[in-house]
Design a protein around this motif. Sequence first.
Motif, PDB file in Angstrom:
ATOM      1  N   GLY A 139      -2.519  33.545   9.462  1.00  0.00           N
ATOM      2  CA  GLY A 139      -3.736  34.301   9.723  1.00  0.00           C
ATOM      3  C   GLY A 139      -3.581  35.680  10.312  1.00  0.00           C
ATOM      4  O   GLY A 139      -4.583  36.296  10.686  1.00  0.00           O
ATOM      5  N   ASP A 140      -2.365  36.199  10.400  1.00  0.00           N
ATOM      6  CA  ASP A 140      -2.188  37.574  10.868  1.00  0.00           C
ATOM      7  C   ASP A 140      -2.178  38.531   9.680  1.00  0.00           C
ATOM      8  O   ASP A 140      -1.763  38.176   8.576  1.00  0.00           O
ATOM      9  CB  ASP A 140      -0.887  37.709  11.650  1.00  0.00           C
ATOM     10  CG  ASP A 140      -0.978  37.093  13.026  1.00  0.00           C
ATOM     11  OD1 ASP A 140      -1.414  37.801  13.952  1.00  0.00           O
ATOM     12  OD2 ASP A 140      -0.634  35.911  13.185  1.00  0.00           O
ATOM     13  N   SER A 141      -2.602  39.752   9.935  1.00  0.00           N
ATOM     14  CA  SER A 141      -2.606  40.765   8.888  1.00  0.00           C
ATOM     15  C   SER A 141      -1.175  41.179   8.556  1.00  0.00           C
ATOM     16  O   SER A 141      -0.350  41.356   9.464  1.00  0.00           O
ATOM     17  CB  SER A 141      -3.389  41.990   9.361  1.00  0.00           C
ATOM     18  OG  SER A 141      -3.146  43.102   8.523  1.00  0.00           O
ATOM     19  N   ASN A 208       9.100  43.413  11.908  1.00  0.00           N
ATOM     20  CA  ASN A 208       8.135  43.091  10.867  1.00  0.00           C
ATOM     21  C   ASN A 208       7.774  41.619  10.990  1.00  0.00           C
ATOM     22  O   ASN A 208       8.585  40.742  10.670  1.00  0.00           O
ATOM     23  CB  ASN A 208       8.772  43.404   9.506  1.00  0.00           C
ATOM     24  CG  ASN A 208       7.933  42.950   8.331  1.00  0.00           C
ATOM     25  OD1 ASN A 208       6.828  42.414   8.486  1.00  0.00           O
ATOM     26  ND2 ASN A 208       8.466  43.138   7.132  1.00  0.00           N
ATOM     27  N   GLN A 209       6.550  41.319  11.453  1.00  0.00           N
ATOM     28  CA  GLN A 209       6.153  39.934  11.683  1.00  0.00           C
ATOM     29  C   GLN A 209       5.866  39.169  10.395  1.00  0.00           C
ATOM     30  O   GLN A 209       5.563  37.980  10.442  1.00  0.00           O
ATOM     31  CB  GLN A 209       4.945  39.888  12.612  1.00  0.00           C
ATOM     32  CG  GLN A 209       3.758  40.723  12.165  1.00  0.00           C
ATOM     33  CD  GLN A 209       2.769  39.987  11.314  1.00  0.00           C
ATOM     34  OE1 GLN A 209       2.327  38.916  11.684  1.00  0.00           O
ATOM     35  NE2 GLN A 209       2.414  40.550  10.162  1.00  0.00           N
ATOM     36  N   ASN A 210       5.986  39.822   9.239  1.00  0.00           N
ATOM     37  CA  ASN A 210       5.904  39.113   7.963  1.00  0.00           C
ATOM     38  C   ASN A 210       7.204  38.364   7.657  1.00  0.00           C
ATOM     39  O   ASN A 210       7.233  37.534   6.739  1.00  0.00           O
ATOM     40  CB  ASN A 210       5.624  40.089   6.818  1.00  0.00           C
ATOM     41  CG  ASN A 210       4.326  40.848   7.007  1.00  0.00           C
ATOM     42  OD1 ASN A 210       3.418  40.384   7.688  1.00  0.00           O
ATOM     43  ND2 ASN A 210       4.239  42.026   6.410  1.00  0.00           N
ATOM     44  N   ASN A 228       5.789  40.597  24.469  1.00  0.00           N
ATOM     45  CA  ASN A 228       5.515  40.998  23.099  1.00  0.00           C
ATOM     46  C   ASN A 228       4.053  41.387  22.951  1.00  0.00           C
ATOM     47  O   ASN A 228       3.185  40.880  23.678  1.00  0.00           O
ATOM     48  CB  ASN A 228       5.908  39.904  22.102  1.00  0.00           C
ATOM     49  CG  ASN A 228       5.030  38.679  22.206  1.00  0.00           C
ATOM     50  OD1 ASN A 228       3.932  38.636  21.655  1.00  0.00           O
ATOM     51  ND2 ASN A 228       5.507  37.661  22.920  1.00  0.00           N
ATOM     52  N   CYS A 229       3.813  42.279  22.016  1.00  0.00           N
ATOM     53  CA  CYS A 229       2.457  42.777  21.786  1.00  0.00           C
ATOM     54  C   CYS A 229       2.378  43.335  20.374  1.00  0.00           C
ATOM     55  O   CYS A 229       3.346  43.913  19.867  1.00  0.00           O
ATOM     56  CB  CYS A 229       2.126  43.871  22.805  1.00  0.00           C
ATOM     57  SG  CYS A 229       0.393  44.373  22.829  1.00  0.00           S
ATOM     58  N   ARG A 230       1.223  43.180  19.729  1.00  0.00           N
ATOM     59  CA  ARG A 230       1.037  43.608  18.343  1.00  0.00           C
ATOM     60  C   ARG A 230       0.364  44.974  18.252  1.00  0.00           C
ATOM     61  O   ARG A 230      -0.517  45.301  19.055  1.00  0.00           O
ATOM     62  CB  ARG A 230       0.174  42.594  17.588  1.00  0.00           C
ATOM     63  CG  ARG A 230       0.785  41.237  17.513  1.00  0.00           C
ATOM     64  CD  ARG A 230      -0.184  40.210  16.920  1.00  0.00           C
ATOM     65  NE  ARG A 230       0.454  38.908  16.908  1.00  0.00           N
ATOM     66  CZ  ARG A 230       1.335  38.528  15.992  1.00  0.00           C
ATOM     67  NH1 ARG A 230       1.619  39.328  14.987  1.00  0.00           N
ATOM     68  NH2 ARG A 230       1.904  37.345  16.060  1.00  0.00           N
ATOM     69  N   LYS A 241      -7.326  38.100  13.256  1.00  0.00           N
ATOM     70  CA  LYS A 241      -7.389  38.832  14.518  1.00  0.00           C
ATOM     71  C   LYS A 241      -8.148  40.141  14.286  1.00  0.00           C
ATOM     72  O   LYS A 241      -7.644  41.058  13.644  1.00  0.00           O
ATOM     73  CB  LYS A 241      -5.984  39.076  15.053  1.00  0.00           C
ATOM     74  CG  LYS A 241      -5.251  37.785  15.426  1.00  0.00           C
ATOM     75  CD  LYS A 241      -3.860  38.058  15.939  1.00  0.00           C
ATOM     76  CE  LYS A 241      -3.221  36.802  16.525  1.00  0.00           C
ATOM     77  NZ  LYS A 241      -2.963  35.775  15.520  1.00  0.00           N
ATOM     78  N   LYS A 242      -9.359  40.221  14.852  1.00  0.00           N
ATOM     79  CA  LYS A 242     -10.280  41.303  14.520  1.00  0.00           C
ATOM     80  C   LYS A 242     -10.245  42.440  15.536  1.00  0.00           C
ATOM     81  O   LYS A 242      -9.900  42.261  16.703  1.00  0.00           O
ATOM     82  CB  LYS A 242     -11.711  40.755  14.451  1.00  0.00           C
ATOM     83  CG  LYS A 242     -11.903  39.595  13.490  1.00  0.00           C
ATOM     84  CD  LYS A 242     -11.613  39.991  12.057  1.00  0.00           C
ATOM     85  CE  LYS A 242     -11.912  38.839  11.095  1.00  0.00           C
ATOM     86  NZ  LYS A 242     -11.568  39.176   9.698  1.00  0.00           N
ATOM     87  N   LEU A 243     -10.670  43.594  15.069  1.00  0.00           N
ATOM     88  CA  LEU A 243     -10.855  44.753  15.924  1.00  0.00           C
ATOM     89  C   LEU A 243     -12.016  44.474  16.879  1.00  0.00           C
ATOM     90  O   LEU A 243     -13.073  44.006  16.469  1.00  0.00           O
ATOM     91  CB  LEU A 243     -11.158  45.988  15.074  1.00  0.00           C
ATOM     92  CG  LEU A 243     -11.277  47.324  15.815  1.00  0.00           C
ATOM     93  CD1 LEU A 243      -9.929  47.714  16.413  1.00  0.00           C
ATOM     94  CD2 LEU A 243     -11.761  48.418  14.868  1.00  0.00           C
TER      95      LEU A 243
END
Length: 270
Positions: A139-141, A208-210, A228-230, A241-243
């Motif tokens: 579910g992450d972009s 790269n979290q992909n 850690n932080c995105r 995860k929305k703005l």
Amino acid sequence: MSETDFLPTEERSLCDRFIREGHIIAPAENRAALDRIRSLIAEEASAWLGLLPPDDPDSFLNGIAERVPVEKLNAFRLHVIGTLNATSWLRSAYYAIARRTLETVVGNELCMQRRVNLSIQLPDDDSSLLPIHADVWSGDSPFEVVLWIPLVDCYRSKSMFLLPPAVTARLQQEMHRYADHGAEAMFSDFEADLAWMEVPYGSFLLFNQNLPHGNRVNREAQARWTMNCRFKGVFTPYADKKLGEFFEPITLRAASRIGLDYRYPEGFEE
């Protein structure tokens, strides 16, 4: 090079390396900001233990297993992370540690995760494991990156692993094989291909979290402390995860602010 690629050579080279290798390890761009964050964490950790702030934060954090048993680790971590995220300057200091690299790799109009995460992994403790996974699978972009910052030297099993992009492409073709076997089977099959990140204190890891990543039991003699932080471009697509909920804009430029605030005149009839 494409005729429409206007990036300076140095920036293009860094972007190409991130695409090819899936990560960048580099010295902190603002060492004072990193040291300030580590000092805050050491002070809050010692306060929870009823101790004075340590003269040597590195030794104190590395040796925390001598003071905090596994059964109290989560309560300890939650106290420290709560204070950390309640500190007004934390996120700006965190961003400053890798600002130029983030702008080159991700963009100069960024949004940032609203809370910075803290992980503590004691030696031989299996309660804080992160099985092999790619964040985008849950579910992450795919436009997000993770800025991972150690508070102690991280190496071998005291660090994290990452599956390189070329091998990940092969895994993507074989994913269906693991539907009934799970992450441990996947780890076993690709263990020889994993790259263990060696990131000393004073450096950061942008990855790269992909790409599949995770950790294992810390078999080293000292504790692992990492944050850690995105980050992602404000105007790139979002997933779960929305703005405004998970992310917050941090570097909007003037034209974007004007455009977002603009309202067409009213009162005219078509």
